[in-house]
Design a protein around this motif. Sequence first.
Motif, PDB file in Angstrom:
ATOM      1  N   ARG A 188      18.937 -36.842  64.911  1.00  0.00           N
ATOM      2  CA  ARG A 188      19.772 -37.018  66.100  1.00  0.00           C
ATOM      3  C   ARG A 188      21.201 -36.540  65.845  1.00  0.00           C
ATOM      4  O   ARG A 188      21.842 -35.965  66.709  1.00  0.00           O
ATOM      5  CB  ARG A 188      19.755 -38.504  66.493  1.00  0.00           C
ATOM      6  CG  ARG A 188      20.377 -38.817  67.821  1.00  0.00           C
ATOM      7  CD  ARG A 188      20.093 -40.266  68.191  1.00  0.00           C
ATOM      8  NE  ARG A 188      20.542 -41.177  67.151  1.00  0.00           N
ATOM      9  CZ  ARG A 188      21.778 -41.668  67.074  1.00  0.00           C
ATOM     10  NH1 ARG A 188      22.669 -41.338  67.965  1.00  0.00           N
ATOM     11  NH2 ARG A 188      22.092 -42.501  66.105  1.00  0.00           N
ATOM     12  N   ASP A 189      21.699 -36.787  64.610  1.00  0.00           N
ATOM     13  CA  ASP A 189      23.093 -36.431  64.301  1.00  0.00           C
ATOM     14  C   ASP A 189      23.215 -35.333  63.246  1.00  0.00           C
ATOM     15  O   ASP A 189      24.306 -35.047  62.789  1.00  0.00           O
ATOM     16  CB  ASP A 189      23.842 -37.678  63.794  1.00  0.00           C
ATOM     17  CG  ASP A 189      23.961 -38.724  64.894  1.00  0.00           C
ATOM     18  OD1 ASP A 189      24.168 -38.327  66.059  1.00  0.00           O
ATOM     19  OD2 ASP A 189      23.821 -39.924  64.584  1.00  0.00           O
ATOM     20  N   LEU A 192      23.513 -28.891  63.580  1.00  0.00           N
ATOM     21  CA  LEU A 192      22.506 -27.899  63.977  1.00  0.00           C
ATOM     22  C   LEU A 192      22.247 -26.866  62.881  1.00  0.00           C
ATOM     23  O   LEU A 192      21.112 -26.432  62.678  1.00  0.00           O
ATOM     24  CB  LEU A 192      22.954 -27.188  65.260  1.00  0.00           C
ATOM     25  CG  LEU A 192      22.666 -27.935  66.570  1.00  0.00           C
ATOM     26  CD1 LEU A 192      23.246 -27.179  67.758  1.00  0.00           C
ATOM     27  CD2 LEU A 192      21.166 -28.137  66.751  1.00  0.00           C
ATOM     28  N   LEU A 195      19.515 -27.800  60.416  1.00  0.00           N
ATOM     29  CA  LEU A 195      18.139 -28.065  60.868  1.00  0.00           C
ATOM     30  C   LEU A 195      17.153 -26.993  60.403  1.00  0.00           C
ATOM     31  O   LEU A 195      15.969 -27.282  60.222  1.00  0.00           O
ATOM     32  CB  LEU A 195      18.093 -28.184  62.402  1.00  0.00           C
ATOM     33  CG  LEU A 195      18.630 -29.502  62.958  1.00  0.00           C
ATOM     34  CD1 LEU A 195      18.442 -29.559  64.465  1.00  0.00           C
ATOM     35  CD2 LEU A 195      17.944 -30.701  62.312  1.00  0.00           C
ATOM     36  N   THR A 221      11.385 -33.375  66.706  1.00  0.00           N
ATOM     37  CA  THR A 221      11.756 -32.287  67.629  1.00  0.00           C
ATOM     38  C   THR A 221      12.014 -32.842  69.037  1.00  0.00           C
ATOM     39  O   THR A 221      12.452 -32.101  69.915  1.00  0.00           O
ATOM     40  CB  THR A 221      10.619 -31.246  67.779  1.00  0.00           C
ATOM     41  OG1 THR A 221       9.451 -31.924  68.276  1.00  0.00           O
ATOM     42  CG2 THR A 221      10.288 -30.565  66.466  1.00  0.00           C
ATOM     43  N   ASP A 308      20.221 -34.714  74.334  1.00  0.00           N
ATOM     44  CA  ASP A 308      20.840 -33.398  74.205  1.00  0.00           C
ATOM     45  C   ASP A 308      19.725 -32.350  74.272  1.00  0.00           C
ATOM     46  O   ASP A 308      19.035 -32.091  73.283  1.00  0.00           O
ATOM     47  CB  ASP A 308      21.579 -33.360  72.852  1.00  0.00           C
ATOM     48  CG  ASP A 308      22.194 -31.999  72.562  1.00  0.00           C
ATOM     49  OD1 ASP A 308      21.910 -31.041  73.305  1.00  0.00           O
ATOM     50  OD2 ASP A 308      22.948 -31.900  71.575  1.00  0.00           O
ATOM     51  N   GLU A 310      19.887 -29.194  74.577  1.00  0.00           N
ATOM     52  CA  GLU A 310      20.148 -27.962  73.814  1.00  0.00           C
ATOM     53  C   GLU A 310      19.604 -28.121  72.403  1.00  0.00           C
ATOM     54  O   GLU A 310      18.906 -27.255  71.874  1.00  0.00           O
ATOM     55  CB  GLU A 310      21.663 -27.704  73.755  1.00  0.00           C
ATOM     56  CG  GLU A 310      22.200 -27.023  74.989  1.00  0.00           C
ATOM     57  CD  GLU A 310      21.462 -25.720  75.267  1.00  0.00           C
ATOM     58  OE1 GLU A 310      21.354 -24.874  74.357  1.00  0.00           O
ATOM     59  OE2 GLU A 310      20.971 -25.546  76.408  1.00  0.00           O
ATOM     60  N   ARG A 311      19.933 -29.263  71.784  1.00  0.00           N
ATOM     61  CA  ARG A 311      19.457 -29.558  70.436  1.00  0.00           C
ATOM     62  C   ARG A 311      17.942 -29.744  70.444  1.00  0.00           C
ATOM     63  O   ARG A 311      17.251 -29.283  69.552  1.00  0.00           O
ATOM     64  CB  ARG A 311      20.131 -30.840  69.934  1.00  0.00           C
ATOM     65  CG  ARG A 311      19.553 -31.393  68.640  1.00  0.00           C
ATOM     66  CD  ARG A 311      20.248 -32.667  68.246  1.00  0.00           C
ATOM     67  NE  ARG A 311      21.606 -32.413  67.810  1.00  0.00           N
ATOM     68  CZ  ARG A 311      21.978 -32.341  66.525  1.00  0.00           C
ATOM     69  NH1 ARG A 311      21.109 -32.521  65.572  1.00  0.00           N
ATOM     70  NH2 ARG A 311      23.220 -32.091  66.218  1.00  0.00           N
ATOM     71  N   PHE A 312      17.462 -30.431  71.478  1.00  0.00           N
ATOM     72  CA  PHE A 312      16.038 -30.764  71.547  1.00  0.00           C
ATOM     73  C   PHE A 312      15.387 -29.966  72.671  1.00  0.00           C
ATOM     74  O   PHE A 312      15.028 -30.498  73.714  1.00  0.00           O
ATOM     75  CB  PHE A 312      15.859 -32.277  71.742  1.00  0.00           C
ATOM     76  CG  PHE A 312      16.373 -33.091  70.581  1.00  0.00           C
ATOM     77  CD1 PHE A 312      15.737 -33.039  69.347  1.00  0.00           C
ATOM     78  CD2 PHE A 312      17.493 -33.896  70.708  1.00  0.00           C
ATOM     79  CE1 PHE A 312      16.197 -33.777  68.269  1.00  0.00           C
ATOM     80  CE2 PHE A 312      17.969 -34.645  69.634  1.00  0.00           C
ATOM     81  CZ  PHE A 312      17.319 -34.585  68.409  1.00  0.00           C
ATOM     82  N   ARG A 313      15.200 -28.657  72.421  1.00  0.00           N
ATOM     83  CA  ARG A 313      14.621 -27.746  73.416  1.00  0.00           C
ATOM     84  C   ARG A 313      13.257 -28.228  73.897  1.00  0.00           C
ATOM     85  O   ARG A 313      12.872 -27.993  75.042  1.00  0.00           O
ATOM     86  CB  ARG A 313      14.435 -26.346  72.793  1.00  0.00           C
ATOM     87  CG  ARG A 313      15.666 -25.498  72.739  1.00  0.00           C
ATOM     88  CD  ARG A 313      16.177 -25.100  74.102  1.00  0.00           C
ATOM     89  NE  ARG A 313      15.232 -24.313  74.900  1.00  0.00           N
ATOM     90  CZ  ARG A 313      15.222 -24.302  76.232  1.00  0.00           C
ATOM     91  NH1 ARG A 313      16.064 -25.054  76.915  1.00  0.00           N
ATOM     92  NH2 ARG A 313      14.352 -23.558  76.889  1.00  0.00           N
ATOM     93  N   LEU A 351      13.008 -25.200  63.146  1.00  0.00           N
ATOM     94  CA  LEU A 351      13.480 -24.706  64.451  1.00  0.00           C
ATOM     95  C   LEU A 351      12.491 -23.726  65.085  1.00  0.00           C
ATOM     96  O   LEU A 351      12.553 -23.458  66.285  1.00  0.00           O
ATOM     97  CB  LEU A 351      14.867 -24.063  64.308  1.00  0.00           C
ATOM     98  CG  LEU A 351      15.993 -25.048  63.952  1.00  0.00           C
ATOM     99  CD1 LEU A 351      17.305 -24.299  63.716  1.00  0.00           C
ATOM    100  CD2 LEU A 351      16.176 -26.102  65.044  1.00  0.00           C
TER     101      LEU A 351
END
Length: 396
Positions: A188-189, A192, A195, A221, A308, A310-313, A351
């Motif tokens: 979560r934190d 990016l 990752l 994810t 989020d 964006e982080r979690f597409r 990713l």
Amino acid sequence: MTPQNITVLGATGSIGVSTLDVIRRHPDRYKAFALCAHSQVDKLFAQCLEFQPRFAVLRDAALADDLAARCRQAGLTTEVRHGMAALVELASLPEVDTVMAAIVGAAGLEPTLAAARAGKRVLLANKEVLVMAGELFMHAVRAHGATLLPVDSEHNAIFQALPADFSRGLSACGVERILLTASGGPFRDTPLTDLQQVTPEQACAHPNWVMGRKISVDSATMMNKGLEVIEARWLFDAAPAMIQVVVHPQSVIHSAVQYADGSVLAQLGNPDMRTPIAYAMAWPERIAAGVEALDLFRIGRLDFFAPDCERFRCLQLAYDALAAGGTAPAILNAANEVAVAAFLEGRLPFLGIARLNEAVLAALPAGPEGSLADVLGADAEARRMAAAMVAGARFA
Ligand code: NAD
Ligand code: MG
């Protein structure tokens, strides 16, 4: 009382083992009738020794022969079967009252659908069934008078917070929103930029829950939350816009329902799957599950954040697949199963999972979810495409 006969699909997994623990605590209420697993012979044999089921099932004949020999030697009368046809049969035999659907992934679709078509009490952990074939499965539940009880902790919480007659329509019941909580997983934190290097061990180290490896990666994810949005859409006939994901790192509130009068009803508890499992098994009664009482003083505080995307597409992809409809969720699910397996085997970076899922979802047009054959066809095509993309190292 006569104990309920339970078939456990996925007996050797995380949910299966917790289910057997609840059965062990209530031998007067429940009998393990059939225990089904993929290939863990030693574990299934130990379960057969303890629970003495009428049937046990493994993936193939060689594994089944091995287990059968061991059962005979131990003086057990357990009959050992193998393969998909056996799973389907043992999910629908007349002697079976209840089926715990706890296989991971698409492999659980056919036996779980068979249980619904046989009008069983179906305890559903295997969320991929609803993701792949939500419309077909819910239709089978209604047409054959099956009783469907959600085991996934969030959906179990929502079920507990809804009125008993919610099937007449959420709006008619005054429901405005479903608040689907998410821990946010281990990353979560995490910056990016870090990752890309994440290992399977890091991804499987969930902060709050101990689970199988596939769902643990899905939690990292947030594909898991995306699959759960689709699951909620079908279980509760909820419009996707009514389902709000709320990141709640402590995993104490398992989900909540917001009503028109401003009330929010939530279910709270320690993160232990034996609570929703025991609830589904005993519903509408409640039984002891072996779970420690929740200590709010020890927890002290509860936090909430917006997700989020964006982080979690992968979370966004699930909403996209729902909007596309038809076989799009089945395509996303299949791509994701291939992606997660490749990640766990070191053939795809972390990713790459979201990138692969997005590419397959974009490349394959969704068809109508008319029949099981349509769903399985879309599933197979998406797997072929995903596997080719991994092999072509397009996402390395
Ligand atoms: P797991 O990997 O621990 O166990 C999976 C089980 O399925 C094993 O018994 C395995 O033998 C069996 N299985 C796998 N492939 C099979 C096949 N092809 N044929 C027959 N059996 C097969 O998984 P889990 O964590 O117990 O999760 C099971 C399901 O429950 C998943 O759909 C998951 O999303 C859902 N779920 C799990 C949790 C949890 O806390 N573990 C919470 C909510 C929902
Ligand atoms: Mg869940």
